[in-house]
Design a protein around this motif. Sequence first.
Motif, PDB file in Angstrom:
ATOM      1  N   ASP A  21       0.827  -1.212   0.000  1.00 21.96           N
ATOM      2  CA  ASP A  21       0.000   0.000   0.000  1.00 21.96           C
ATOM      3  C   ASP A  21       0.860   1.260   0.000  1.00 21.96           C
ATOM      4  O   ASP A  21       0.468   2.286  -0.554  1.00 21.96           O
ATOM      5  CB  ASP A  21      -0.882   0.056   1.247  1.00 21.96           C
ATOM      6  CG  ASP A  21      -2.244  -0.565   1.041  1.00 21.96           C
ATOM      7  OD1 ASP A  21      -2.583  -0.918  -0.100  1.00 21.96           O
ATOM      8  OD2 ASP A  21      -2.978  -0.694   2.032  1.00 21.96           O
ATOM      9  N   GLN A  66      -2.479  -0.437  -4.113  1.00 21.86           N
ATOM     10  CA  GLN A  66      -2.635   1.011  -4.063  1.00 21.86           C
ATOM     11  C   GLN A  66      -3.883   1.450  -4.822  1.00 21.86           C
ATOM     12  O   GLN A  66      -4.589   2.357  -4.409  1.00 21.86           O
ATOM     13  CB  GLN A  66      -1.385   1.685  -4.629  1.00 21.86           C
ATOM     14  CG  GLN A  66      -0.168   1.467  -3.755  1.00 21.86           C
ATOM     15  CD  GLN A  66       1.134   1.819  -4.452  1.00 21.86           C
ATOM     16  OE1 GLN A  66       1.159   2.371  -5.544  1.00 21.86           O
ATOM     17  NE2 GLN A  66       2.248   1.485  -3.803  1.00 21.86           N
ATOM     18  N   HIS A 112      -7.525   1.465  -3.226  1.00 23.20           N
ATOM     19  CA  HIS A 112      -7.948   2.581  -2.380  1.00 23.20           C
ATOM     20  C   HIS A 112      -8.673   3.647  -3.187  1.00 23.20           C
ATOM     21  O   HIS A 112      -9.462   4.408  -2.635  1.00 23.20           O
ATOM     22  CB  HIS A 112      -6.747   3.179  -1.648  1.00 23.20           C
ATOM     23  CG  HIS A 112      -6.203   2.261  -0.614  1.00 23.20           C
ATOM     24  ND1 HIS A 112      -6.821   2.041   0.594  1.00 23.20           N
ATOM     25  CD2 HIS A 112      -5.112   1.455  -0.622  1.00 23.20           C
ATOM     26  CE1 HIS A 112      -6.134   1.155   1.282  1.00 23.20           C
ATOM     27  NE2 HIS A 112      -5.088   0.783   0.573  1.00 23.20           N
TER      28      HIS A 112
END
Length: 144
Positions: free
Chosen positions: A107, A125, A128
């Motif tokens: 992340d 990533q 999100h």
Amino acid sequence: AEPPVVVDAVDALDIVIVDDTKPQLDAVAKRRRRPEAQGPVPTLVLPGDTLDDRPHMALAVAASFLASLWGVVHNAQYVTKMTSIIAVAAGFVGAELFSGVFHWATDNYGSLETPVFGPACAAFQGHHGAPWTITHRSTFNNVH
């Protein structure tokens, strides 16, 4: 086929969100019991990603599960019942810790160009930016 159309970018992560989901959305709509309850349109962040199940996905999940089960059953004969229970519990705790650290690392660090872990970094990533996409995937698609 024409290349997908770029429709958005996720903040400063240098991840391009690709709009190649139309055929997949049609397939998802056919499987929905309540289309109105599914939320926003899924957004895929990796080239070639899909919402559909593929045979290799189910095979990978089943093979991993069966290999783990075989290891527990096969080796249980060599240790006491309590040792088996402790080993299984320790395995769950270890897996939870590893997956948490891996999720945190992907992340926060790396990109699609990162060697070996690039696709994982981009996917973690990217989720999100469109967290609802996971609700449009099956368990096999999600876990593989």
